[in-house]
Write a protein that holds these residues in place. Structure first.
Motif, PDB file in Angstrom:
ATOM      1  N   LYS A   1     117.906 -39.466  50.755  1.00 25.36           N
ATOM      2  CA  LYS A   1     118.544 -40.665  51.264  1.00 25.36           C
ATOM      3  C   LYS A   1     117.352 -41.392  51.979  1.00 25.36           C
ATOM      4  O   LYS A   1     116.830 -40.688  52.946  1.00 25.36           O
ATOM      5  CB  LYS A   1     119.649 -40.222  52.169  1.00 25.36           C
ATOM      6  CG  LYS A   1     120.285 -41.930  52.664  1.00 25.36           C
ATOM      7  CD  LYS A   1     121.558 -41.424  53.435  1.00 25.36           C
ATOM      8  CE  LYS A   1     122.056 -42.725  53.851  1.00 25.36           C
ATOM      9  NZ  LYS A   1     122.418 -43.627  53.031  1.00 25.36           N
TER      10      LYS A   1
ATOM     11  N   ILE B   1     116.340 -44.701  54.041  1.00 23.38           N
ATOM     12  CA  ILE B   1     116.759 -45.662  55.131  1.00 23.38           C
ATOM     13  C   ILE B   1     115.716 -46.491  55.727  1.00 23.38           C
ATOM     14  O   ILE B   1     115.106 -45.987  56.648  1.00 23.38           O
ATOM     15  CB  ILE B   1     117.775 -45.177  56.129  1.00 23.38           C
ATOM     16  CG1 ILE B   1     118.684 -44.221  55.578  1.00 23.38           C
ATOM     17  CG2 ILE B   1     118.431 -46.209  57.274  1.00 23.38           C
ATOM     18  CD1 ILE B   1     119.503 -43.674  57.084  1.00 23.38           C
TER      19      ILE B   1
ATOM     20  N   THR C   1     119.232 -49.748  48.582  1.00 21.83           N
ATOM     21  CA  THR C   1     118.860 -49.176  49.997  1.00 21.83           C
ATOM     22  C   THR C   1     118.451 -50.547  50.743  1.00 21.83           C
ATOM     23  O   THR C   1     117.466 -50.802  51.466  1.00 21.83           O
ATOM     24  CB  THR C   1     117.617 -48.499  50.123  1.00 21.83           C
ATOM     25  OG1 THR C   1     116.493 -48.887  49.541  1.00 21.83           O
ATOM     26  CG2 THR C   1     117.983 -47.126  49.069  1.00 21.83           C
TER      27      THR C   1
ATOM     28  N   ILE D   1     118.366 -52.000  57.145  1.00 23.00           N
ATOM     29  CA  ILE D   1     119.086 -52.065  58.425  1.00 23.00           C
ATOM     30  C   ILE D   1     118.445 -52.686  59.562  1.00 23.00           C
ATOM     31  O   ILE D   1     117.160 -52.502  59.799  1.00 23.00           O
ATOM     32  CB  ILE D   1     119.177 -50.593  59.048  1.00 23.00           C
ATOM     33  CG1 ILE D   1     120.175 -49.826  58.107  1.00 23.00           C
ATOM     34  CG2 ILE D   1     120.178 -50.711  60.180  1.00 23.00           C
ATOM     35  CD1 ILE D   1     120.576 -48.411  58.420  1.00 23.00           C
TER      36      ILE D   1
ATOM     37  N   LYS E   1     123.340 -49.307  65.017  1.00 27.74           N
ATOM     38  CA  LYS E   1     123.518 -49.188  63.478  1.00 27.74           C
ATOM     39  C   LYS E   1     122.908 -48.088  62.857  1.00 27.74           C
ATOM     40  O   LYS E   1     123.369 -47.143  62.048  1.00 27.74           O
ATOM     41  CB  LYS E   1     123.099 -50.556  62.856  1.00 27.74           C
ATOM     42  CG  LYS E   1     123.917 -51.530  63.092  1.00 27.74           C
ATOM     43  CD  LYS E   1     123.266 -53.164  62.518  1.00 27.74           C
ATOM     44  CE  LYS E   1     124.092 -54.246  62.927  1.00 27.74           C
ATOM     45  NZ  LYS E   1     123.644 -55.131  62.055  1.00 27.74           N
ATOM     46  N   LEU E   2     121.539 -47.822  63.299  1.00 30.89           N
ATOM     47  CA  LEU E   2     120.808 -46.666  62.631  1.00 30.89           C
ATOM     48  C   LEU E   2     121.497 -45.440  63.351  1.00 30.89           C
ATOM     49  O   LEU E   2     121.753 -44.300  62.545  1.00 30.89           O
ATOM     50  CB  LEU E   2     119.250 -46.884  63.351  1.00 30.89           C
ATOM     51  CG  LEU E   2     118.570 -45.408  63.020  1.00 30.89           C
ATOM     52  CD1 LEU E   2     118.347 -45.180  61.588  1.00 30.89           C
ATOM     53  CD2 LEU E   2     117.114 -45.729  63.625  1.00 30.89           C
TER      54      LEU E   2
ATOM     55  N   HIS F   1     124.607 -44.751  63.617  1.00 23.92           N
ATOM     56  CA  HIS F   1     125.745 -44.514  62.995  1.00 23.92           C
ATOM     57  C   HIS F   1     125.249 -43.951  61.479  1.00 23.92           C
ATOM     58  O   HIS F   1     126.074 -43.046  60.931  1.00 23.92           O
ATOM     59  CB  HIS F   1     126.546 -45.771  62.733  1.00 23.92           C
ATOM     60  CG  HIS F   1     127.839 -45.613  61.954  1.00 23.92           C
ATOM     61  ND1 HIS F   1     128.894 -44.764  62.307  1.00 23.92           N
ATOM     62  CD2 HIS F   1     128.119 -46.022  60.837  1.00 23.92           C
ATOM     63  CE1 HIS F   1     129.856 -44.830  61.501  1.00 23.92           C
ATOM     64  NE2 HIS F   1     129.320 -45.598  60.419  1.00 23.92           N
ATOM     65  N   GLU F   2     124.514 -44.815  60.904  1.00 18.98           N
ATOM     66  CA  GLU F   2     124.009 -44.017  59.630  1.00 18.98           C
ATOM     67  C   GLU F   2     123.524 -42.668  59.527  1.00 18.98           C
ATOM     68  O   GLU F   2     123.898 -41.953  58.707  1.00 18.98           O
ATOM     69  CB  GLU F   2     122.809 -45.226  59.138  1.00 18.98           C
ATOM     70  CG  GLU F   2     123.331 -46.510  58.792  1.00 18.98           C
ATOM     71  CD  GLU F   2     123.675 -46.429  57.429  1.00 18.98           C
ATOM     72  OE1 GLU F   2     123.770 -45.549  56.550  1.00 18.98           O
ATOM     73  OE2 GLU F   2     124.813 -47.216  57.110  1.00 18.98           O
TER      74      GLU F   2
ATOM     75  N   THR G   1     126.300 -40.130  60.211  1.00 21.29           N
ATOM     76  CA  THR G   1     127.041 -40.279  58.735  1.00 21.29           C
ATOM     77  C   THR G   1     126.285 -39.308  57.719  1.00 21.29           C
ATOM     78  O   THR G   1     127.171 -38.381  57.300  1.00 21.29           O
ATOM     79  CB  THR G   1     127.335 -41.498  58.195  1.00 21.29           C
ATOM     80  OG1 THR G   1     128.150 -42.400  59.058  1.00 21.29           O
ATOM     81  CG2 THR G   1     128.077 -41.435  56.994  1.00 21.29           C
TER      82      THR G   1
END
Length: 501
Positions: free
Chosen positions: A454, A456, A482, A485, A491-492, A494-495, A498
């Protein structure tokens, strides 16, 4: 005043004169430029005369100020552009639609017939704002906040000249970090997407770069930070802030003894304060399936009152109107986790200082989570593997070297060998993506994504959530699936939660 204005713009610290540098305030060569229509010519001259007056004399000239205000309002720009106390960022916070106009604002463009002459007046107003903010640096003692605002304004000037923020002050010139061609698809280094190769500013950049560096050095000197740090009483009165921490990190190699000890104490105080806030955000962002194989902790905060009452209803005594509880029920809070590898790559160039500080602290927090293997890499034109110190953000920050250019390919060379199991790996890349070698870096990032890891990309992880991202990269990340962000650091968090849950 002629159509093509040239002025010295670096005030001498004592005389207020500007003997060292000349810069072309007009975005087009004067030799073949036809005369402007009288109204537009007069408007532009008014704005430039006001700029000159302000640079050489801090006292305002009433007639020039009122005339400039009339021009600015008539062309639909905010009067805040004329406020010498307002930073460019402050103006853009209320008028974000103007941000794109500063990119490449002062880059020469090819001659065209029938240009919009009124637009040149608009460019003159914006150019005057950024030039005045940068070169009228004032006198007297400078606070950390004032220095931070000047540095931000200098970054906007560099962007206006077609460069990446920090390039000119880094003294690298046009050959490596100034305006560069070959950024992919005719996109300028600031991502303005003009469709033309990046202009050759080699004559301008060597002249203006040292001047910007000299102004910045003078402001740091006027802070007298080293003298304050050498006095424990004065040092104790300093309030840690991002701008102050940046200066301590930049100057740490020049400190020793009591001054160095006080600097480290301030950095640690700031790190602890930010860590406390980020740790709370990480805890609040709890996600993932509950692990019911782990017995719930029998503490009051986990007590499930609704279930406890429901399960004990058979013990209700109607005569005494009492419920007798013979068993308490608790909520499960443990969540399933699998071993995951988190690779954080962060740009430590001059434009990403706050992201460097925030991400270093954030990486240490995630490193403390169970079954998370965290690796941290910092880079500018060289890469540094900070993984051995990832658990201690204070020690990590002391090993960083803020400033310089950006060459993400050197960081990718360190990051790729760490991806042993792509499906269980997340790579977080924090940068504004104003890179020297755009296409090779993007291809390697796309390869990481295709491998199953993944990926990001993050444009900013500041407390305010404001940041700039190279549009060339932004569009390609979006096509890759992708998207970048950007925004608040939550926000980071939370990503990551997750993925790691």
């Amino acid at each position: 005043m002629t159509d093509h204005t040239t002025t010295g713009v670096n005030p001498h610290p004592t005389t207020g004169q500007n003997p060292h540098i000349t810069t072309d305030l007009s975005p087009h060569p004067a030799a073949e430029t036809p005369p402007l229509p009288a109204p537009d010519e007069n408007r532009r001259q008014v704005l430039y005369w006001r700029l000159l007056a302000r640079l050489f004399d801090p006292e305002e000239q009433a007639s020039l100020e009122s005339a400039s205000l009339a021009v600015v309002e008539d062309i639909g720009l905010p009067p805040a552009l004329l406020d010498p106390q307002a930073s460019v960022d402050a103006v853009l916070q209320r008028h974000p639609e103007l941000a794109g106009e500063f990119d490449g604002l002062m880059v020469p463009e090819p001659e065209e017939e029938g240009r919009d002459r009124a637009a040149e007046v608009r460019r003159a107003a914006l150019a005057s704002k950024v030039l005045l903010n940068v070169f009228a640096s004032g006198t007297g003692t400078v606070t950390a906040g004032q220095l931070a605002r000047w540095q931000a304004d200098a970054g906007w000037l560099e962007r206006a000249l077609g460069c990446t923020p920090g390039d000119l002050r880094g003294g690298r010139g046009a050959g490596n970090g100034g305006a560069r061609s070959g950024t992919g698809g005719g996109v300028s280094p600031t991502g303005t997407g003009t469709g033309f190769p990046a202009p050759d500013l080699s004559n301008l950049i060597p002249a203006i770069g040292p001047e910007l560096g000299a102004i910045e050095a003078d402001m740091v000197k006027r802070m007298r930070l080293r003298e304050v740090l050498a006095d424990p009483r004065l040092a104790a009165q300093l309030t840690p802030s991002m701008s102050l921490i940046e200066q301590l990190l930049r100057d740490k190699n020049n400190l020793s003894g009591v001054a160095l000890a006080n600097a480290k104490a301030l950095i640690r105080r700031f790190v602890d304060e930010v860590a406390a806030v980020l740790r709370t955000q990480v805890e609040k962002a709890s996600v993932g399936a509950l692990d019911r194989s782990v017995p719930p902790k029998r503490v009051f905060r986990n007590l499930d009152l609704d279930r406890t009452i429901w399960k004990n209803l058979t013990n209700w005594d109607p005569e005494q109107e009492r419920l007798y509880v013979d068993r308490l029920y608790y909520r499960h809070t443990a969540r399933r986790t699998t071993p995951q590898r988190l690779i954080v790559v962060v740009d430590q160039s001059g434009s990403m200082v706050d992201s460097m500080v925030n991400c270093t602290i954030l990486a240490s927090i995630f490193a403390g989570l169970p079954k998370v293997d965290v690796h941290l890499i910092a880079y500018d034109t060289q890469a540094l593997d900070l993984t051995p110190w990832v658990n201690d953000p204070f020690e990590t920050l002391l090993r960083t070297q803020l400033g310089g250019g950006t060459d993400g390919t050197v960081a990718m060379a360190l990051a790729q060998p760490k991806i042993a199991e792509p499906r269980n790996t997340v790579v977080v890349w924090i940068s504004d993506f104003y890179e020297w070698r755009c296409e090779p870096l993007f291809e390697s990032m796309a390869a990481v994504h295709r491998s199953g890891a993944k990926f990001i990309p993050v444009g900013s992880v500041t407390s305010a959530g404001r940041g700039s991202v190279n549009p060339w990269f932004k569009e390609r990340f979006k096509d890759l699936g992708t998207p970048v962000i950007s925004g608040h650091i939550r926000k980071l968090v939370h990503e990551l939660k997750t993925f790691l849950a």
